[in-house]
Enzyme design. Structure first.
Site, PDB file in Angstrom:
ATOM      1  N   HIS B  67       0.862  -1.200   0.000  1.00 11.13           N
ATOM      2  CA  HIS B  67       0.000   0.000   0.000  1.00 11.13           C
ATOM      3  C   HIS B  67       0.887   1.235   0.000  1.00 11.13           C
ATOM      4  O   HIS B  67       1.754   1.406   0.860  1.00 11.13           O
ATOM      5  CB  HIS B  67      -0.924  -0.008   1.222  1.00 11.13           C
ATOM      6  CG  HIS B  67      -1.978  -1.076   1.163  1.00 11.13           C
ATOM      7  ND1 HIS B  67      -2.309  -1.877   2.234  1.00 11.13           N
ATOM      8  CD2 HIS B  67      -2.746  -1.500   0.122  1.00 11.13           C
ATOM      9  CE1 HIS B  67      -3.259  -2.736   1.872  1.00 11.13           C
ATOM     10  NE2 HIS B  67      -3.546  -2.528   0.599  1.00 11.13           N
ATOM     11  N   GLU B  70       1.838   3.699   3.038  1.00 11.29           N
ATOM     12  CA  GLU B  70       2.398   3.137   4.264  1.00 11.29           C
ATOM     13  C   GLU B  70       3.928   3.168   4.200  1.00 11.29           C
ATOM     14  O   GLU B  70       4.602   2.139   4.094  1.00 11.29           O
ATOM     15  CB  GLU B  70       1.835   1.724   4.458  1.00 11.29           C
ATOM     16  CG  GLU B  70       0.319   1.733   4.548  1.00 11.29           C
ATOM     17  CD  GLU B  70      -0.358   0.370   4.466  1.00 11.29           C
ATOM     18  OE1 GLU B  70      -1.600   0.314   4.402  1.00 11.29           O
ATOM     19  OE2 GLU B  70       0.357  -0.661   4.443  1.00 11.29           O
ATOM     20  N   ARG B 125      -3.258   4.904  -1.923  1.00 15.65           N
ATOM     21  CA  ARG B 125      -3.124   3.539  -1.360  1.00 15.65           C
ATOM     22  C   ARG B 125      -2.933   2.468  -2.440  1.00 15.65           C
ATOM     23  O   ARG B 125      -2.087   1.578  -2.315  1.00 15.65           O
ATOM     24  CB  ARG B 125      -4.393   3.229  -0.574  1.00 15.65           C
ATOM     25  CG  ARG B 125      -4.576   1.776  -0.147  1.00 15.65           C
ATOM     26  CD  ARG B 125      -5.943   1.567   0.486  1.00 15.65           C
ATOM     27  NE  ARG B 125      -6.292   0.180   0.622  1.00 15.65           N
ATOM     28  CZ  ARG B 125      -6.114  -0.523   1.737  1.00 15.65           C
ATOM     29  NH1 ARG B 125      -5.569   0.040   2.788  1.00 15.65           N
ATOM     30  NH2 ARG B 125      -6.488  -1.778   1.811  1.00 15.65           N
ATOM     31  N   HIS B 195       3.107  -3.818   6.598  1.00 16.33           N
ATOM     32  CA  HIS B 195       2.143  -2.741   6.355  1.00 16.33           C
ATOM     33  C   HIS B 195       2.233  -1.773   7.535  1.00 16.33           C
ATOM     34  O   HIS B 195       3.023  -1.960   8.449  1.00 16.33           O
ATOM     35  CB  HIS B 195       0.718  -3.307   6.296  1.00 16.33           C
ATOM     36  CG  HIS B 195       0.453  -4.188   5.109  1.00 16.33           C
ATOM     37  ND1 HIS B 195      -0.296  -3.788   4.031  1.00 16.33           N
ATOM     38  CD2 HIS B 195       0.849  -5.454   4.813  1.00 16.33           C
ATOM     39  CE1 HIS B 195      -0.375  -4.759   3.140  1.00 16.33           C
ATOM     40  NE2 HIS B 195       0.310  -5.778   3.576  1.00 16.33           N
ATOM     41  N   GLU B 269       1.685  -4.984  11.054  1.00 23.84           N
ATOM     42  CA  GLU B 269       1.164  -3.633  10.935  1.00 23.84           C
ATOM     43  C   GLU B 269       2.037  -2.780  11.864  1.00 23.84           C
ATOM     44  O   GLU B 269       1.904  -2.837  13.084  1.00 23.84           O
ATOM     45  CB  GLU B 269      -0.315  -3.565  11.377  1.00 23.84           C
ATOM     46  CG  GLU B 269      -1.278  -4.289  10.456  1.00 23.84           C
ATOM     47  CD  GLU B 269      -1.576  -3.498   9.183  1.00 23.84           C
ATOM     48  OE1 GLU B 269      -1.125  -2.346   9.076  1.00 23.84           O
ATOM     49  OE2 GLU B 269      -2.255  -4.054   8.292  1.00 23.84           O
TER      50      GLU B 269
END
Lengths: 94, 308
Positions: B67, B70, B125, B195, B269
């Site tokens: 993405h 990020e 994104r 991510h 994440e």
């Protein structure tokens, strides 16, 4: 073309306490363009989930009044997104 | 953005490309660069193969930058290669890992989107492919993998941020990754994708609440890996299966790799939990990378020891 600017755009954080409040957020997303930061998309919004989304300065008033009207707790994580974008480069060149 | 490549700063795509060339030139015995494909806008997709050269060994595939917005994710992939090459021969664990394993590191999957987030729209994104019968651009590459791809009715609108694409693996970036992993499947024992944000360590499944056969193994690895991560700066990560920890997702790279047969797949994440969100200041890149490194080294050690 010049890059998109995000002057005075805001990041809201809302934690809907039940499905009714989650529904309020989903309905808002139908009428106002919200860029969901977390979760990834409107349809993933659920009760008791921390929801972060970006909204333009113009629409932020509507968001705030709607949330207050529904007595929903919220906080504004970022008040001026463009400022934060510029502030992320906070390390000098080595 | 002036200056040269820096591990403590965000680097644009040109800097990352020249960084890959520098790593190969500086560590020819340890690093080679493989072009695994190209993007919709014809940018190259480069994988760095990291590990002492020699016969084929157990491998881990690591990717970053699925993405575009990020940014701390590609920063971690660069840091990983830097730390691996720098600590070889100095750090016992890393030396053992690089002697006995291979790491395939894809620093940026969504190159076109990453460039776009630097030059046009920091909040972008998806990738930058054009969609038929729509003026909306881009596919969410993490909904484009061929695993339960069309199970969610909500990902088939090209104007959605989570648009899954016109078909599974429709995107050149997805196809490049899946072709490479399929062709190296006999050696790849783990898949780790990075991510941001929200400080979580996730594992399958996302497309179902059903638990995978080795759930207890994955849970144990994630628990210890997040313990290692928090040992440095007490950064707290939660962990668990995607579907129950966050929400059901279809077409993700994690589930696809798992169902292909790679039984240890994880998604980080990274920082933070929302104060900055995607705009993590550069001053927090290094601590984020250092703590995550502890976690990844544990996972790699575990894979080395516990996979056949």
């Amino acid at each position: 073309t010049a890059p998109v600017r995000f002057d005075r755009e805001k990041i809201f954080r809302v934690t809907p306490v039940d499905e009714k409040e989650a529904r309020v957020l989903k309905d808002l997303a139908q009428i106002i363009e919200l860029d969901f930061w977390y979760p990834d998309a409107t349809h993933d919004v659920a009760a008791n989930m921390t929801v972060d989304f970006r909204v333009s300065e113009k629409e932020s008033q509507t968001i705030q009044s709607t949330l207050e009207q529904h007595k929903m707790n919220y906080e504004i994580l970022i008040h001026d997104l463009q400022e934060e974008i510029e502030k992320q480069f906070d390390v000098k060149d080595e | 953005v002036s200056g040269r490549h820096s591990y403590g700063k965000y680097n644009d795509w040109d800097k990352i490309v020249s960084w890959t060339e520098k790593m190969v030139a500086k560590h020819p015995e340890m690093v080679s660069r493989i072009k695994i494909g190209s993007t919709v806008e014809d940018n190259p997709l480069y994988v760095l193969k990291v590990g002492r050269k020699g016969k084929e060994r157990k491998a881990i595939f690591i990717d970053c930058g699925i993405h575009a917005r990020e940014w701390v994710s590609p920063a971690f992939c660069q840091w990983f290669v830097y730390q691996a090459t720098k600590s070889y021969g100095k750090n016992r664990i890393m030396t053992k890992l690089l002697d006995r394993m291979t790491f395939y590191v894809l620093p940026v999957v969504n190159v076109d989107g990453y460039i776009w987030s630097w030059t046009q729209n920091r909040m972008w994104r998806k990738n930058r492919s054009k969609n038929q019968n729509s003026t909306c651009i881009g596919t969410d590459l993490n909904r484009n993998f061929d695993v339960s791809w069309d199970s969610s009715p909500n990902t088939n609108d090209p104007c959605q941020e989570v648009y899954r694409g016109p078909a599974p693996e429709s995107e050149k970036e997805t196809k490049a990754v899946t072709n490479f992993i399929r062709s190296h499947l006999n050696s790849i024992k783990a898949y780790i994708t990075f991510h941001s944000y929200s400080q979580m360590l996730l594992f399958p499944y996302g497309y179902t609440s059903k638990l995978p056969p080795n759930h207890s193994d994955l849970l144990k690895v994630a628990r210890i890996a997040t313990d290692f991560l928090s040992s440095r700066y007490e950064t707290h990560y939660i962990y668990g299966p995607i579907a129950s920890t966050i929400y059901p997702t279809s077409g993700s790279s994690l589930d696809w790799a798992y169902d292909l047969g790679i039984k240890h797949t994880f998604a980080f994440e990274l920082r933070d939990k929302g104060k900055f969100g995607f705009l993590l200041p550069e001053s927090r890149i290094k601590p984020t990378c250092k703590e995550t490194m502890l976690s990844v080294k544990f996972i790699a050690k575990y894979i080395l020891k516990n996979t056949s």
